[in-house]
Write a protein that holds these residues in place. Structure first.
Motif, mmCIF file in Angstrom:
data_model
loop_
_atom_site.group_PDB
_atom_site.id
_atom_site.type_symbol
_atom_site.label_atom_id
_atom_site.label_comp_id
_atom_site.label_asym_id
_atom_site.label_seq_id
_atom_site.Cartn_x
_atom_site.Cartn_y
_atom_site.Cartn_z
ATOM 1 N N VAL A 83 4.478 6.311 5.538
ATOM 2 C CA VAL A 83 3.850 4.711 5.666
ATOM 3 C C VAL A 83 4.945 3.649 5.095
ATOM 4 O O VAL A 83 5.344 2.880 6.059
ATOM 5 C CB VAL A 83 2.430 5.016 4.676
ATOM 6 N N SER A 84 5.382 3.895 4.244
ATOM 7 C CA SER A 84 6.426 2.901 3.246
ATOM 8 C C SER A 84 7.485 2.090 4.809
ATOM 9 O O SER A 84 8.265 1.085 4.418
ATOM 10 C CB SER A 84 7.255 3.486 2.466
ATOM 11 N N GLY A 85 7.805 3.993 5.833
ATOM 12 C CA GLY A 85 9.412 2.927 6.329
ATOM 13 C C GLY A 85 8.110 2.182 7.051
ATOM 14 O O GLY A 85 8.924 1.539 7.996
ATOM 15 N N ILE A 86 6.840 2.061 8.094
ATOM 16 C CA ILE A 86 6.792 2.014 9.313
ATOM 17 C C ILE A 86 7.055 0.987 9.337
ATOM 18 O O ILE A 86 7.670 0.100 10.405
ATOM 19 C CB ILE A 86 5.184 2.795 9.639
ATOM 20 N N PRO A 87 6.799 -0.363 8.535
ATOM 21 C CA PRO A 87 7.581 -1.864 8.379
ATOM 22 C C PRO A 87 8.653 -2.699 8.294
ATOM 23 O O PRO A 87 8.612 -3.612 8.804
ATOM 24 C CB PRO A 87 6.128 -2.603 7.971
ATOM 25 N N VAL A 115 0.927 -1.296 0.791
ATOM 26 C CA VAL A 115 -0.525 -0.269 -0.234
ATOM 27 C C VAL A 115 0.857 1.222 0.101
ATOM 28 O O VAL A 115 0.540 2.457 -0.562
ATOM 29 C CB VAL A 115 -1.029 0.176 1.223
ATOM 30 N N GLY A 116 2.125 1.237 0.646
ATOM 31 C CA GLY A 116 2.699 2.478 1.828
ATOM 32 C C GLY A 116 3.607 2.717 -0.636
ATOM 33 O O GLY A 116 4.027 4.157 -1.095
ATOM 34 N N ASN A 117 3.846 1.812 -0.703
ATOM 35 C CA ASN A 117 4.512 2.049 -1.899
ATOM 36 C C ASN A 117 3.676 2.733 -3.714
ATOM 37 O O ASN A 117 4.516 2.995 -4.033
ATOM 38 C CB ASN A 117 5.504 0.983 -2.699
ATOM 39 N N LEU A 118 2.761 1.955 -3.650
ATOM 40 C CA LEU A 118 1.983 1.819 -4.067
ATOM 41 C C LEU A 118 0.972 3.538 -3.876
ATOM 42 O O LEU A 118 1.572 4.112 -5.355
ATOM 43 C CB LEU A 118 0.341 1.125 -4.312
ATOM 44 N N TRP A 156 10.003 8.757 -12.044
ATOM 45 C CA TRP A 156 9.824 7.577 -10.860
ATOM 46 C C TRP A 156 9.328 6.646 -10.241
ATOM 47 O O TRP A 156 9.178 6.304 -9.824
ATOM 48 C CB TRP A 156 10.588 9.349 -9.745
ATOM 49 N N ARG A 157 8.276 6.968 -10.442
ATOM 50 C CA ARG A 157 6.181 7.112 -10.210
ATOM 51 C C ARG A 157 6.434 4.698 -10.433
ATOM 52 O O ARG A 157 6.321 4.287 -10.052
ATOM 53 C CB ARG A 157 5.491 6.991 -10.933
ATOM 54 N N THR A 158 7.473 4.958 -11.915
ATOM 55 C CA THR A 158 7.319 3.171 -12.477
ATOM 56 C C THR A 158 8.593 2.453 -11.010
ATOM 57 O O THR A 158 8.007 1.527 -11.179
ATOM 58 C CB THR A 158 8.822 3.530 -13.364
ATOM 59 N N THR A 159 9.628 3.399 -10.827
ATOM 60 C CA THR A 159 10.524 2.503 -10.034
ATOM 61 C C THR A 159 9.408 1.988 -8.398
ATOM 62 O O THR A 159 9.603 0.708 -7.922
ATOM 63 C CB THR A 159 11.483 3.155 -8.860
ATOM 64 N N TYR A 160 8.752 3.285 -8.301
ATOM 65 C CA TYR A 160 7.799 2.292 -6.550
ATOM 66 C C TYR A 160 6.632 1.477 -7.828
ATOM 67 O O TYR A 160 6.529 0.441 -6.389
ATOM 68 C CB TYR A 160 6.801 3.597 -5.738
ATOM 69 N N LEU A 161 6.196 1.610 -8.362
ATOM 70 C CA LEU A 161 5.093 0.556 -8.576
ATOM 71 C C LEU A 161 6.208 -0.535 -9.045
ATOM 72 O O LEU A 161 6.214 -1.190 -8.879
ATOM 73 C CB LEU A 161 4.662 0.773 -10.413
ATOM 74 N N MET A 162 6.740 -0.715 -9.464
ATOM 75 C CA MET A 162 8.118 -1.964 -9.630
ATOM 76 C C MET A 162 8.598 -2.458 -8.227
ATOM 77 O O MET A 162 8.499 -3.925 -8.235
ATOM 78 C CB MET A 162 9.473 -1.503 -10.077
ATOM 79 N N VAL A 163 8.272 -1.649 -7.248
ATOM 80 C CA VAL A 163 8.512 -1.852 -5.684
ATOM 81 C C VAL A 163 7.216 -2.765 -5.525
ATOM 82 O O VAL A 163 7.723 -3.572 -4.577
ATOM 83 C CB VAL A 163 9.199 -0.706 -4.617
ATOM 84 N N THR A 164 6.370 -2.074 -5.597
ATOM 85 C CA THR A 164 5.162 -2.438 -4.931
ATOM 86 C C THR A 164 4.874 -4.303 -5.634
ATOM 87 O O THR A 164 4.433 -5.140 -4.767
ATOM 88 C CB THR A 164 4.223 -1.351 -5.957
#
Length: 425
Positions: A142-146, A122-125, A198-206
């Protein structure tokens, strides 16, 4: 008499403790499933490495897209503002690690891992799709919390899967995902972001985290949570001086690495005199050293936790010193950065296992706190390294800050061992 005084401490420099606290070690698991589970846990570490460190290489892209007016007026200032995205992620790590593991003390570790991976998804999306800088900043928090809780719980699961005498090797296998990310994932994520946005990178991580979630669901054995665990027991780790000393050792020791790693790009271009295109090669060499050091460090720690800590911190100090003295030469730069990565990789399983040993029945919180300490070391090293550069001492000066921090880590370790011996007597 305090709770710690009333219990016999772990005070021998012996192989890491064989009996996991809390739920018993997982038994009756086939070899194939055990290794599949370990691979699944390492894949989560790989995703964490990409989402945390690829952001560093995408700061100009983030700044130009999310802060267009500021970037047009002053790119350097906009880049500095975009750097807050790195800081808020680290803040999420520090806040989330003890909070989640304490509140989820009775939850099955597999179920907790699945929840944490869901938060990563969720955080990376949200990081990939939200339109404004403020909202993306919230998503990075949010992405860092877990982050810390995942590594802490995954390390405990891996230790139980490996069984007696191989706990640190289990920890190192989980951490190997993070180290391999520095070799493959971070350069790939940076390339994808710079090429496709840069948004593509976070989609890749998601996608990486979504695959990991399914993999963990299938491969990691389920065991019920510990019904005797309580928030109070988990938070009791904060009442133990040996836990605080180990966290302090990790913070200042790892800070020695971050003092030089943060400024490796200008060191490569301005001191060594290489082209900027050579920087990714330096980072890959660092990642290779870290990966090899992590795996060997797990084996070495299983044969003596305290000895491994001293060797890793001492080697880190010497290799950082060598970097400061030899970085004018390309050979010196490459050789030194390889050993910096090697020794900091070896320190990871040692610090994590030491925390598991001194925390007793509060292992979940203590194991997660290791990554809070790592992020504090990140901030401390980067800040002190920046101070000496700003003072006009040059780009090699952070190396000598790193030596001082690694030496401080050794001193804290020795103090910790002395406290432990005194309590044992």
């Amino acid at each position: 008499m305090t709770e710690l005084d009333s219990k016999t401490p772990v005070d021998e420099d012996s192989p890491s403790q064989d009996t996991p606290r809390g739920p018993a070690a997982v038994s009756g698991v086939s070899t194939a499933r055990r290794w599949a589970a370990l691979l699944a846990l390492a894949l989560g570490g790989f995703g964490i490495g990409v989402t945390e460190f690829a952001t560093l290489g995408l700061i100009p892209d983030l700044a130009s897209d999310l802060l267009p007016d500021a970037y047009s007026a002053d790119p350097a200032s906009a880049n500095a503002t975009a750097g807050i995205l790195v800081s808020v992620y680290a803040l999420g790590v520090v806040v989330g690690a003890p909070t989640i593991t304490a509140l989820a003390a009775r939850v099955s570790r597999k179920r907790l891992l699945l929840v944490l991976l869901g938060v990563f998804v969720v955080g990376n999306l949200l990081s990939a799709v939200l339109p404004s800088f403020g909202l993306v900043m919230a998503a990075r928090f949010v992405s860092g919390i877990p982050h810390g809780a995942y590594f802490g719980v995954a390390s405990l699961v891996a230790a139980s899967l490996m069984g007696p005498g191989k706990r640190a090797m289990g920890v190192s296998l989980v951490l190997s995902g993070l180290t391999v990310a520095n070799i493959v994932g971070v350069p790939l994520g940076t390339f994808v972001g710079q090429t496709f946005g840069w948004r593509t990178t976070y989609l890749m991580v998601t996608l990486i985290f979504a695959v990991t979630l399914v993999f963990v669901l299938i491969a990691v054995p389920f065991r019920r949570g510990d019904p005797t665990a309580t928030v109070k027991n988990e938070l009791s780790a904060f009442r133990r001086p040996l836990v605080w000393l180990t966290l302090l050792m990790g913070s200042v020791g790892f800070g020695g690495m971050f003092a030089v790693y943060t400024y490796v790009t200008p060191l490569t271009t301005d001191v060594t005199g290489l082209e900027a295109s050579f920087v990714p090669i330096v980072l890959v060499v660092f990642g290779v050293g870290m990966t090899v050091g992590n795996l060997l460090g797990g084996w070495f720690t299983d044969h003596g936790v305290k000895r491994s800590l001293i060797v890793a911190m001492g080697g880190l100090g010497l290799s950082v010193l060598a970097l400061g003295l030899t970085s004018a030469s390309p050979v010196g730069l490459i050789a030194s950065i390889l050993f910096v990565g090697f020794f900091v990789g070896g320190a990871g399983p040692a610090v994590q296992t030491r925390l598991m040993d001194v925390s007793r029945d509060a292992q979940s919180v203590a194991a997660a706190l290791n990554h809070s300490a790592l992020n504090i070391g990140n901030s401390l090293g980067a800040y002190l390294g920046g101070l000496v550069i700003a003072a006009g001492l040059g780009y090699t000066s952070p190396a000598f800050v790193g030596v001082a921090l690694a030496t401080a880590g050794i001193l804290v370790a020795l103090i910790s061992f002395a406290v432990e011996r005194r309590r044992g007597r």
